[in-house]
Design an enzyme around this catalytic site. Structure first.
Site, PDB file in Angstrom:
ATOM      1  N   HIS A 208       0.843  -1.198   0.000  1.00  0.00           N
ATOM      2  CA  HIS A 208       0.000   0.000   0.000  1.00  0.00           C
ATOM      3  C   HIS A 208       0.873   1.240   0.000  1.00  0.00           C
ATOM      4  CE1 HIS A 208      -4.187  -1.515   1.295  1.00  0.00           C
ATOM      5  NE2 HIS A 208      -3.514  -2.497   0.741  1.00  0.00           N
TER       6      HIS A 208
ATOM      7  N   TYR B   9      -9.194   5.299   7.597  1.00  0.00           N
ATOM      8  CA  TYR B   9      -9.337   5.641   9.010  1.00  0.00           C
ATOM      9  C   TYR B   9     -10.393   6.741   9.080  1.00  0.00           C
ATOM     10  CZ  TYR B   9      -4.946   3.222  10.290  1.00  0.00           C
ATOM     11  OH  TYR B   9      -3.969   2.300  10.534  1.00  0.00           O
TER      12      TYR B   9
ATOM     13  N   PRO C  50      -4.010   0.252  19.134  1.00  0.00           N
ATOM     14  CA  PRO C  50      -3.723  -0.236  17.776  1.00  0.00           C
ATOM     15  C   PRO C  50      -3.853   0.788  16.654  1.00  0.00           C
ATOM     16  CG  PRO C  50      -5.839  -1.049  18.535  1.00  0.00           C
ATOM     17  CD  PRO C  50      -5.231  -0.339  19.695  1.00  0.00           C
TER      18      PRO C  50
ATOM     19  N   LYS D  48       1.229  -0.251  15.330  1.00  0.00           N
ATOM     20  CA  LYS D  48       2.642  -0.336  15.700  1.00  0.00           C
ATOM     21  C   LYS D  48       3.023  -1.586  16.514  1.00  0.00           C
ATOM     22  CE  LYS D  48       4.143   3.102  13.612  1.00  0.00           C
ATOM     23  NZ  LYS D  48       4.260   2.529  12.293  1.00  0.00           N
TER      24      LYS D  48
ATOM     25  N   TYR E  23       4.042   6.301  10.142  1.00  0.00           N
ATOM     26  CA  TYR E  23       3.165   5.177   9.773  1.00  0.00           C
ATOM     27  C   TYR E  23       3.946   4.084   9.039  1.00  0.00           C
ATOM     28  CZ  TYR E  23      -1.152   2.770   8.694  1.00  0.00           C
ATOM     29  OH  TYR E  23      -2.138   1.830   8.639  1.00  0.00           O
TER      30      TYR E  23
HETATM   31  P1  FAD Z   1       2.024 -12.114  21.317  1.00  0.00           P
HETATM   32  O1  FAD Z   1       1.622 -12.119  19.902  1.00  0.00           O
HETATM   33  O2  FAD Z   1       1.007 -11.813  22.351  1.00  0.00           O
HETATM   34  O3  FAD Z   1       2.676 -13.530  21.611  1.00  0.00           O
HETATM   35  C1  FAD Z   1       2.932 -14.001  22.908  1.00  0.00           C
HETATM   36  C2  FAD Z   1       2.873 -15.514  22.913  1.00  0.00           C
HETATM   37  O4  FAD Z   1       3.196 -15.984  24.209  1.00  0.00           O
HETATM   38  C3  FAD Z   1       1.482 -16.036  22.599  1.00  0.00           C
HETATM   39  O5  FAD Z   1       1.545 -17.028  21.613  1.00  0.00           O
HETATM   40  C4  FAD Z   1       0.981 -16.588  23.933  1.00  0.00           C
HETATM   41  O6  FAD Z   1       0.102 -17.679  23.769  1.00  0.00           O
HETATM   42  C5  FAD Z   1       2.297 -17.007  24.570  1.00  0.00           C
HETATM   43  N1  FAD Z   1       2.239 -17.076  26.034  1.00  0.00           N
HETATM   44  C6  FAD Z   1       1.574 -16.261  26.887  1.00  0.00           C
HETATM   45  N2  FAD Z   1       1.769 -16.660  28.158  1.00  0.00           N
HETATM   46  C7  FAD Z   1       2.565 -17.739  28.103  1.00  0.00           C
HETATM   47  C8  FAD Z   1       3.103 -18.597  29.093  1.00  0.00           C
HETATM   48  N3  FAD Z   1       2.833 -18.412  30.393  1.00  0.00           N
HETATM   49  N4  FAD Z   1       3.886 -19.612  28.709  1.00  0.00           N
HETATM   50  C9  FAD Z   1       4.169 -19.821  27.388  1.00  0.00           C
HETATM   51  N5  FAD Z   1       3.677 -19.039  26.393  1.00  0.00           N
HETATM   52  C10 FAD Z   1       2.885 -18.015  26.762  1.00  0.00           C
HETATM   53  N6  FAD Z   1      -1.617  -4.616  16.833  1.00  0.00           N
HETATM   54  C11 FAD Z   1      -1.824  -3.897  15.749  1.00  0.00           C
HETATM   55  O7  FAD Z   1      -0.902  -3.225  15.289  1.00  0.00           O
HETATM   56  N7  FAD Z   1      -3.079  -3.918  15.160  1.00  0.00           N
HETATM   57  C12 FAD Z   1      -4.111  -4.678  15.642  1.00  0.00           C
HETATM   58  O8  FAD Z   1      -5.179  -4.697  15.086  1.00  0.00           O
HETATM   59  C13 FAD Z   1      -3.902  -5.440  16.787  1.00  0.00           C
HETATM   60  N8  FAD Z   1      -4.897  -6.202  17.317  1.00  0.00           N
HETATM   61  C14 FAD Z   1      -4.651  -6.909  18.460  1.00  0.00           C
HETATM   62  C15 FAD Z   1      -5.658  -7.679  19.040  1.00  0.00           C
HETATM   63  C16 FAD Z   1      -5.454  -8.364  20.247  1.00  0.00           C
HETATM   64  C17 FAD Z   1      -6.572  -9.187  20.868  1.00  0.00           C
HETATM   65  C18 FAD Z   1      -4.175  -8.282  20.864  1.00  0.00           C
HETATM   66  C19 FAD Z   1      -3.917  -9.022  22.177  1.00  0.00           C
HETATM   67  C20 FAD Z   1      -3.163  -7.554  20.247  1.00  0.00           C
HETATM   68  C21 FAD Z   1      -3.387  -6.851  19.062  1.00  0.00           C
HETATM   69  N9  FAD Z   1      -2.382  -6.092  18.439  1.00  0.00           N
HETATM   70  C22 FAD Z   1      -2.611  -5.373  17.353  1.00  0.00           C
HETATM   71  C23 FAD Z   1      -1.036  -6.055  18.925  1.00  0.00           C
HETATM   72  C24 FAD Z   1      -0.132  -7.054  18.188  1.00  0.00           C
HETATM   73  O9  FAD Z   1      -0.879  -8.154  17.781  1.00  0.00           O
HETATM   74  C25 FAD Z   1       0.968  -7.415  19.157  1.00  0.00           C
HETATM   75  O10 FAD Z   1       1.731  -6.237  19.378  1.00  0.00           O
HETATM   76  C26 FAD Z   1       1.858  -8.556  18.713  1.00  0.00           C
HETATM   77  O11 FAD Z   1       1.120  -9.744  18.739  1.00  0.00           O
HETATM   78  C27 FAD Z   1       3.067  -8.651  19.626  1.00  0.00           C
HETATM   79  O12 FAD Z   1       3.743  -9.857  19.412  1.00  0.00           O
HETATM   80  P2  FAD Z   1       4.408 -10.627  20.609  1.00  0.00           P
HETATM   81  O13 FAD Z   1       5.079 -11.812  19.993  1.00  0.00           O
HETATM   82  O14 FAD Z   1       5.193  -9.695  21.429  1.00  0.00           O
HETATM   83  O15 FAD Z   1       3.228 -11.082  21.570  1.00  0.00           O
HETATM   84  C1  DHB Z   2      -5.072  -3.173  10.910  1.00  0.00           C
HETATM   85  C2  DHB Z   2      -4.928  -2.999  12.266  1.00  0.00           C
HETATM   86  C3  DHB Z   2      -4.586  -1.764  12.766  1.00  0.00           C
HETATM   87  O1  DHB Z   2      -4.431  -1.592  14.089  1.00  0.00           O
HETATM   88  C4  DHB Z   2      -4.394  -0.683  11.921  1.00  0.00           C
HETATM   89  O2  DHB Z   2      -4.083   0.517  12.439  1.00  0.00           O
HETATM   90  C5  DHB Z   2      -4.528  -0.868  10.562  1.00  0.00           C
HETATM   91  C6  DHB Z   2      -4.879  -2.114  10.053  1.00  0.00           C
HETATM   92  C7  DHB Z   2      -5.437  -4.503  10.372  1.00  0.00           C
HETATM   93  O3  DHB Z   2      -5.647  -5.420  11.181  1.00  0.00           O
HETATM   94  O4  DHB Z   2      -5.550  -4.660   9.158  1.00  0.00           O
END
Ligand code: FAD
Ligand code: DHB
Length: 385
Positions: free
Chosen positions: A72, A196, A288, A292, A380
């Protein structure tokens, strides 16, 4: 059992770290609480910054993303009855974003690790971290894993951050008085680029995953429950907010996934204690709106990989000691950007007419001043590493 780096969590942070360490000849074991099927289906973020895309390509895990991801070159800000494009190609030439679901990144990383003989343990129970100051080890399901370093990549609700003794961490946090209701729908996107939207009814976001699958988010009250949001209400509200410019019609379809995410910001400093280093959501979360969260997790992992490589290759501890400091600059930039995008586009109950006028005035500025639009665009697509 022994490994060099024990990684807690098979989200994007833990899996990418395991893969990058493998490329540098460093061993790791990933311990994940959930099943492989669960983590591969968990629908979350979708916007990959330029630096994230480059990282995945350089690491040899970008092939499917390049084939199926959607590049995009702009986004639309929609408010006050009109749409305004933020053109990345003009404002930040050569930099763009790629729309590719987080769970697709997770699938690609798991496949790469398993193909290389990597050790990922799914559905492990009772993970606990021990002896963080020296000779650390992790216990789980009756087993013991000794290691040189532990990487806490287990997200916001994990066990790594709480394993740090009380009084060590300083926590900064902010709760927003609303949440996002997110859906995935089997319908072709109604727009080529992300929209947005700020309306008096609240914020809405039109995103997508493929030419046949769309992703939408709605600002809802912080205590909203999914039961209160049957399909007709979701589509009705999306239409009311997104069909706010003449001639735009939102196509609807079957909703195949839905969830409500609270809006919260959080930073724990420092992102390390003894032999434990936190990365991604385990150390910080952002609302979100600026997309980021996932990208920050990738940025942390890049820094941690270099620091661990220096440590294992020639024993130098300085990069590891400076890990948190190196990450936090970017973390706080992303905190500010996410707060700014959130404030710009959502409605706040406490806002009076004056505050709403200020918000619209700021939107006018961002969409008419090249300097202001460039600030949005460069944050962004992600500041260069
Ligand atoms: P995570 O993806 O949370 O991975 C952590 C992992 O650790 C998971 O697989 C979990 O199961 C595992 N875990 C947890 N506890 C334990 C334990 N005790 N023992 C072993 N394993 C464990 N960001 C955006 O930019 N846009 C979005 O739309 C967006 N939507 C989101 C929706 C939700 C519901 C959530 C929770 C987050 C969202 N985020 C979004 C944020 C983004 O998804 C996260 O920043 C990203 O997943 C971070 O990656 P991570 O690997 O640090 O953590
Ligand atoms: C999506 C999620 C976001 O938080 C955002 O700012 C833009 C797009 C997505 O899930 O596609």
């Amino acid at each position: 059992m022994r490994t060099q780096v024990a990684i807690i969590g098979a989200g994007p942070a833990g899996l990418l770290l395991s893969h990058l360490l493998h490329l540098r000849g460093i061993s790791s074991v990933v311990l994940e609480k959930r099943s492989r099927d669960y983590v591969e289906r968990r629908v979350r973020a979708g916007v990959l910054e330029q630096g994230t895309v480059d990282t995945l390509i350089e690491a040899g895990v970008g092939e499917r993303m390049l084939r199926e991801g959607l590049p995009h070159h702009g986004i639309e800000l929609r408010y006050g009855g009109a749409g305004h494009r933020i053109p990345f190609e003009k404002l930040v030439p050569g930099r763009s974003i790629t729309v590719y679901g987080q769970q697709e990144v997770v699938k690609d990383l798991i496949a790469a690790r398993l193909a290389a003989g990597g050790d990922i343990r799914f559905e492990v129970e009772d993970v606990a971290l021990h002896s963080l100051e020296s000779e650390p080890y992790v216990t789980f399901g009756g087993e013991r894993l000794d290691c040189d370093v532990i990487a806490g990549c287990d997200g916001f609700h994990g066990v790594s951050r709480p394993a740090i003794p009380e009084g060590v961490l300083t926590v900064f946090e902010k709760d927003y008085p609303f949440a996002w209701l997110g859906i995935l729908a089997e319908v072709a996107p109604s727009s080529e680029e992300l929209i947005y939207t700020r309306t008096e009814r609240g914020f809405a976001l039109h995103s997508m995953r493929s030419p046949t699958v769309s992703r939408f988010y709605l600002q809802v009250p912080a205590d909203a429950q999914l039961e209160e949001w049957p399909d007709e209400r979701i589509w009705g509200e999306l239409k009311a907010r997104l069909e706010s410019v003449p001639g735009f019609t939102l196509a609807t379809g079957d909703i195949v996934e839905r969830g409500i995410t609270p809006m919260r910001a959080f930073v724990a400093e420092p992102m390390q204690y003894g032999r434990l280093h936190l990365a991604g959501d385990a150390a910080h979360i952002v609302p979100p709106t600026g997309a980021k969260g996932l990208n920050l997790a990738v940025a942390d992992v890049r820094v941690l990989t270099d620091a661990l490589a220096a440590y294992f290759e020639d024993g130098s501890t300085e990069p590891l000691d400076g890990y948190s400091r190196a990450c936090l600059k970017r973390v706080w930039r992303a905190q500010h950007f996410s707060w700014w995008m959130t404030t710009l586009l959502h409605t706040f109950d406490e806002d009076d007419a004056y505050a709403r006028r200020l918000q619209l005035s700021y939107l006018d500025y961002v969409t008419s001043s090249e300097a202001a639009a460039t600030t949005l665009a460069e944050n962004y697509v992600g500041l260069p590493y």
